[in-house]
Design a protein around this motif. Structure first.
Motif, PDB file in Angstrom:
ATOM      1  N   ASP A   8       0.838  -1.189   0.000  1.00 44.66           N
ATOM      2  CA  ASP A   8       0.000   0.000   0.000  1.00 44.66           C
ATOM      3  C   ASP A   8       0.879   1.247   0.000  1.00 44.66           C
ATOM      4  OD1 ASP A   8      -1.820  -1.801   2.471  1.00 44.66           O
ATOM      5  OD2 ASP A   8      -2.043  -1.879   0.301  1.00 44.66           O
ATOM      6  N   GLY A  58      -1.235   5.700   1.841  1.00 39.22           N
ATOM      7  CA  GLY A  58      -2.533   5.517   2.465  1.00 39.22           C
ATOM      8  C   GLY A  58      -3.585   4.898   1.581  1.00 39.22           C
ATOM      9  N   VAL A  59      -3.219   4.453   0.386  1.00 41.55           N
ATOM     10  CA  VAL A  59      -4.205   3.856  -0.519  1.00 41.55           C
ATOM     11  C   VAL A  59      -3.984   2.348  -0.578  1.00 41.55           C
ATOM     12  CG1 VAL A  59      -5.082   3.786  -2.881  1.00 41.55           C
ATOM     13  CG2 VAL A  59      -4.330   5.945  -1.882  1.00 41.55           C
ATOM     14  N   VAL A  60      -5.057   1.607  -0.337  1.00 38.20           N
ATOM     15  CA  VAL A  60      -4.951   0.147  -0.372  1.00 38.20           C
ATOM     16  C   VAL A  60      -4.669  -0.302  -1.797  1.00 38.20           C
ATOM     17  CG1 VAL A  60      -6.103  -2.014   0.163  1.00 38.20           C
ATOM     18  CG2 VAL A  60      -6.613   0.015   1.507  1.00 38.20           C
ATOM     19  N   GLY A  61      -3.622  -1.083  -1.968  1.00 41.41           N
ATOM     20  CA  GLY A  61      -3.212  -1.512  -3.299  1.00 41.41           C
ATOM     21  C   GLY A  61      -3.817  -2.844  -3.699  1.00 41.41           C
ATOM     22  N   GLU A  62      -3.385  -3.313  -4.859  1.00 40.54           N
ATOM     23  CA  GLU A  62      -3.863  -4.564  -5.415  1.00 40.54           C
ATOM     24  C   GLU A  62      -3.525  -5.720  -4.500  1.00 40.54           C
ATOM     25  OE1 GLU A  62      -1.791  -5.503  -8.969  1.00 40.54           O
ATOM     26  OE2 GLU A  62      -2.597  -7.539  -9.089  1.00 40.54           O
ATOM     27  N   LEU A  63      -4.444  -6.641  -4.345  1.00 42.14           N
ATOM     28  CA  LEU A  63      -4.199  -7.866  -3.590  1.00 42.14           C
ATOM     29  C   LEU A  63      -3.683  -8.951  -4.521  1.00 42.14           C
ATOM     30  CD1 LEU A  63      -7.286  -8.344  -1.241  1.00 42.14           C
ATOM     31  CD2 LEU A  63      -5.059  -7.396  -0.702  1.00 42.14           C
ATOM     32  N   PHE A  64      -2.646  -9.625  -4.068  1.00 49.84           N
ATOM     33  CA  PHE A  64      -2.144 -10.803  -4.763  1.00 49.84           C
ATOM     34  C   PHE A  64      -2.554 -12.008  -3.918  1.00 49.84           C
ATOM     35  CE2 PHE A  64       0.703  -9.025  -8.001  1.00 49.84           C
ATOM     36  CZ  PHE A  64       0.711  -7.692  -7.611  1.00 49.84           C
ATOM     37  N   GLN A 108     -11.076   4.819  -1.633  1.00 50.83           N
ATOM     38  CA  GLN A 108     -10.055   5.462  -2.460  1.00 50.83           C
ATOM     39  C   GLN A 108      -9.571   4.617  -3.624  1.00 50.83           C
ATOM     40  OE1 GLN A 108      -7.608   5.842   1.092  1.00 50.83           O
ATOM     41  NE2 GLN A 108      -7.543   8.054   0.793  1.00 50.83           N
ATOM     42  N   SER A 109      -9.685   3.302  -3.530  1.00 50.26           N
ATOM     43  CA  SER A 109      -9.170   2.441  -4.593  1.00 50.26           C
ATOM     44  C   SER A 109     -10.222   1.393  -4.932  1.00 50.26           C
ATOM     45  CB  SER A 109      -7.843   1.783  -4.176  1.00 50.26           C
ATOM     46  OG  SER A 109      -7.965   1.118  -2.945  1.00 50.26           O
ATOM     47  N   PHE A 168     -11.294  -2.008  -7.522  1.00 53.45           N
ATOM     48  CA  PHE A 168     -10.697  -3.109  -8.280  1.00 53.45           C
ATOM     49  C   PHE A 168     -11.788  -4.024  -8.821  1.00 53.45           C
ATOM     50  CE2 PHE A 168      -6.381  -2.437  -6.648  1.00 53.45           C
ATOM     51  CZ  PHE A 168      -6.632  -1.712  -5.510  1.00 53.45           C
ATOM     52  N   TYR A 176     -11.928  -8.020  -9.967  1.00 52.75           N
ATOM     53  CA  TYR A 176     -11.254  -9.304 -10.032  1.00 52.75           C
ATOM     54  C   TYR A 176     -12.150 -10.285 -10.776  1.00 52.75           C
ATOM     55  CZ  TYR A 176      -7.640  -8.054  -6.621  1.00 52.75           C
ATOM     56  OH  TYR A 176      -6.577  -7.476  -5.983  1.00 52.75           O
ATOM     57  N   TYR A 194      -8.548   4.495  -9.712  1.00 49.67           N
ATOM     58  CA  TYR A 194      -8.479   5.324  -8.520  1.00 49.67           C
ATOM     59  C   TYR A 194      -9.189   6.670  -8.709  1.00 49.67           C
ATOM     60  CZ  TYR A 194      -4.696   2.289  -6.684  1.00 49.67           C
ATOM     61  OH  TYR A 194      -3.945   1.233  -6.229  1.00 49.67           O
ATOM     62  N   TRP A 207      -8.712   3.434   3.425  1.00 53.71           N
ATOM     63  CA  TRP A 207      -7.641   3.560   4.415  1.00 53.71           C
ATOM     64  C   TRP A 207      -8.231   4.187   5.670  1.00 53.71           C
ATOM     65  CZ3 TRP A 207      -2.615   1.882   4.137  1.00 53.71           C
ATOM     66  CH2 TRP A 207      -1.800   2.255   5.214  1.00 53.71           C
TER      67      TRP A 207
END
Lengths: 115, 112
Positions: free
Chosen positions: A96, A99-105, B31-32, B34, B36, B51, B94
């Motif tokens: 992350d 403060g931004v939640v990123g891609e989950l692997f 904020q983000s 996705f 899948y 985003y 977040w």
């Protein structure tokens, strides 16, 4: 080289037993998670760890205990298994930023069947 | 309570058509975003992330985000039978920790 690996892939056990699932990531990510996916495919967050520290602990019975020995590993131990614990458990990691939640692997999942 | 809503489907489209998948979320601070794709018996794999408000295109896929309406969509152009899967919308917030919150998924069936 698998990015997020979990073992075992399949677990069949009796009610009342204790079991563990292990997870390792080689992506260098700071955050790791356990998600539970039920028979209706709903993915629900259980726990989140950031740099070995527990960040999120959703409403999960205390029979479930996560442990993170280092930031590349997150294990899940389940005591006194119940029928309702049957599900697929996914480990995941993310990096992350700002403060931004990123891609989950995701790992490949561990299918637990409690008889 | 943070929630992500999707129609469960199944959404059925003929091969070559456009499939439109929709998702709404409850928390304005998200904020983000996705999308899948998950095939039966497999783990979720990322299709797209977005985003900022507007459209984002990647090949046959377009993600659309409208933060004012708290709405995210995924368009799949020229749908193929291999696109048949469950599509999961996920939203990141977040706030006292990190996690993606998933919707219950929409099952897409593309017939040849």
């Amino acid at each position: 080289d698998t990015a997020v690996s979990q073992t075992p892939k399949y677990l069949v056990t009796q009610m009342g037993n204790d079991k563990s699932i292990k997870c390792e990531q080689n992506l260098g990510h700071d955050t790791m998670y356990w998600y539970k996916q039920d028979s209706k495919k709903f993915l629900k967050i259980m726990f989140s760890y950031n740099n070995k520290e527990l960040i999120i602990n959703e409403t999960v019975p205390n029979r479930f205990s996560p442990k993170s020995p280092d930031k590349a590993h997150l294990n899940l131990h389940i005591n006194s298994l119940e029928l309702g614990d049957s599900a697929v458990y996914f480990c995941a990691s993310s990096q992350d930023e700002r403060g931004v939640v990123g891609e989950l692997f995701f790992g490949e999942g561990s299918r637990l069947t409690v008889l | 309570q943070k929630e992500v809503e999707q129609n469960s489907g199944p959404l059925s489209v003929p091969e070559g058509a456009i499939a439109s998948l929709n998702c709404t979320y409850s928390d304005r601070g998200s904020q983000s975003f996705f999308w899948y794709r998950q095939y039966s018996g497999k783990s979720p794999e990322l299709i797209m992330f977005i985003y900022s408000n507007g459209d984002k295109e990647d090949g046959r896929f377009t993600a659309q985000l409208n933060k004012a309406s708290q709405y995210v969509s995924l368009l799949i152009r020229d749908s193929q039978p291999s696109d048949s899967a469950t599509y999961l919308c996920a939203v990141g917030l977040w706030q006292a920790g990190t996690a993606l919150i998933f919707g219950k998924g929409t099952t897409l069936s593309v017939s040849s």
